[in-house]
Design a protein around this motif. Sequence first.
Motif, short mmCIF file in Angstrom:
data_model
loop_
_atom_site.label_atom_id
_atom_site.label_comp_id
_atom_site.label_asym_id
_atom_site.label_seq_id
_atom_site.Cartn_x
_atom_site.Cartn_y
_atom_site.Cartn_z
N ASP A 45 -5.00 -4.66 -11.50
CA ASP A 45 -3.91 -5.47 -12.05
C ASP A 45 -4.38 -6.90 -11.92
O ASP A 45 -4.34 -7.48 -10.84
N GLY A 46 -4.89 -7.46 -13.02
CA GLY A 46 -5.57 -8.74 -12.94
C GLY A 46 -6.90 -8.52 -12.24
O GLY A 46 -7.70 -7.69 -12.66
N ASP A 47 -7.11 -9.22 -11.14
CA ASP A 47 -8.33 -9.03 -10.35
C ASP A 47 -8.07 -8.25 -9.06
O ASP A 47 -8.93 -8.15 -8.21
N ARG A 48 -6.88 -7.70 -8.90
CA ARG A 48 -6.52 -7.00 -7.67
C ARG A 48 -6.46 -5.50 -7.91
O ARG A 48 -5.86 -5.02 -8.86
N ALA A 49 -7.11 -4.76 -7.00
CA ALA A 49 -7.09 -3.30 -7.07
C ALA A 49 -5.75 -2.80 -6.56
O ALA A 49 -5.22 -3.29 -5.57
N LEU A 50 -5.21 -1.82 -7.25
CA LEU A 50 -3.95 -1.22 -6.84
C LEU A 50 -4.24 -0.04 -5.93
O LEU A 50 -4.11 1.11 -6.31
N LEU A 51 -4.65 -0.35 -4.70
CA LEU A 51 -4.96 0.67 -3.70
C LEU A 51 -3.99 0.54 -2.53
O LEU A 51 -3.75 -0.56 -2.04
N ARG A 52 -3.44 1.65 -2.11
CA ARG A 52 -2.57 1.67 -0.94
C ARG A 52 -3.31 2.37 0.20
O ARG A 52 -4.29 3.08 -0.01
N ALA A 53 -2.82 2.18 1.39
CA ALA A 53 -3.45 2.78 2.57
C ALA A 53 -3.52 4.30 2.44
O ALA A 53 -4.52 4.91 2.81
N ASN A 54 -2.50 4.93 1.89
CA ASN A 54 -2.52 6.39 1.79
C ASN A 54 -3.41 6.88 0.64
O ASN A 54 -3.60 8.08 0.49
N LEU A 56 -6.56 5.98 0.64
CA LEU A 56 -7.88 5.96 1.27
C LEU A 56 -7.96 6.99 2.39
O LEU A 56 -7.04 7.13 3.17
N GLU A 57 -9.09 7.68 2.43
CA GLU A 57 -9.30 8.70 3.46
C GLU A 57 -10.49 8.28 4.33
O GLU A 57 -11.64 8.31 3.90
N ALA A 58 -10.18 7.89 5.56
CA ALA A 58 -11.24 7.49 6.51
C ALA A 58 -12.18 8.67 6.73
O ALA A 58 -11.76 9.81 6.80
N GLY A 59 -13.47 8.39 6.80
CA GLY A 59 -14.46 9.45 6.99
C GLY A 59 -14.95 10.05 5.69
O GLY A 59 -15.93 10.78 5.67
N ARG A 60 -14.28 9.77 4.58
CA ARG A 60 -14.69 10.30 3.29
C ARG A 60 -14.95 9.19 2.27
O ARG A 60 -15.90 9.24 1.52
N ASP A 61 -14.10 8.18 2.23
CA ASP A 61 -14.16 7.17 1.18
C ASP A 61 -15.03 5.98 1.56
O ASP A 61 -15.09 5.58 2.72
N ILE A 62 -15.68 5.42 0.54
CA ILE A 62 -16.47 4.20 0.66
C ILE A 62 -16.08 3.32 -0.52
O ILE A 62 -16.13 3.76 -1.67
N LEU A 63 -15.67 2.08 -0.25
CA LEU A 63 -15.30 1.15 -1.31
C LEU A 63 -16.49 0.31 -1.74
O LEU A 63 -17.22 -0.22 -0.89
N PHE A 64 -16.69 0.19 -3.03
CA PHE A 64 -17.70 -0.68 -3.62
C PHE A 64 -16.94 -1.74 -4.39
O PHE A 64 -16.27 -1.43 -5.38
#
Length: 95
Positions: A45-54, A56-64
């Motif tokens: 949304d513009g330059d901001r990613a619409l990501l919420r804490a839920n 993301l899965e710790a131990g599985r996800d990697i953000l680029f």
Amino acid sequence: MTGPRFVQNFSHCRAIVVSREARALEMLDQTLTKLGLSVAYAVLDGDRALLRANDLEAGRDILFVDGDLDKPLDLPVSTIGENPVVPVIGLIGVE
């Protein structure tokens, strides 16, 4: 006692790419898939990613994250220290 376990490959991991550069997305998709990651793309949304804490899965996800975006993320931090809940890799000069 055993030492820390190092990641030998990225199978069963997911790359979440935060960028709007189509050429970079295509190149990253090919490379990350070869490394064993599944690839997902954050909705912007513009330059901001619409990501919420839920999302993301710790131990599985990697953000680029594309470094050319202005304030791309508002990430939750872990309860231990001030680190993000998932690893974050900054992308510079992807265009």
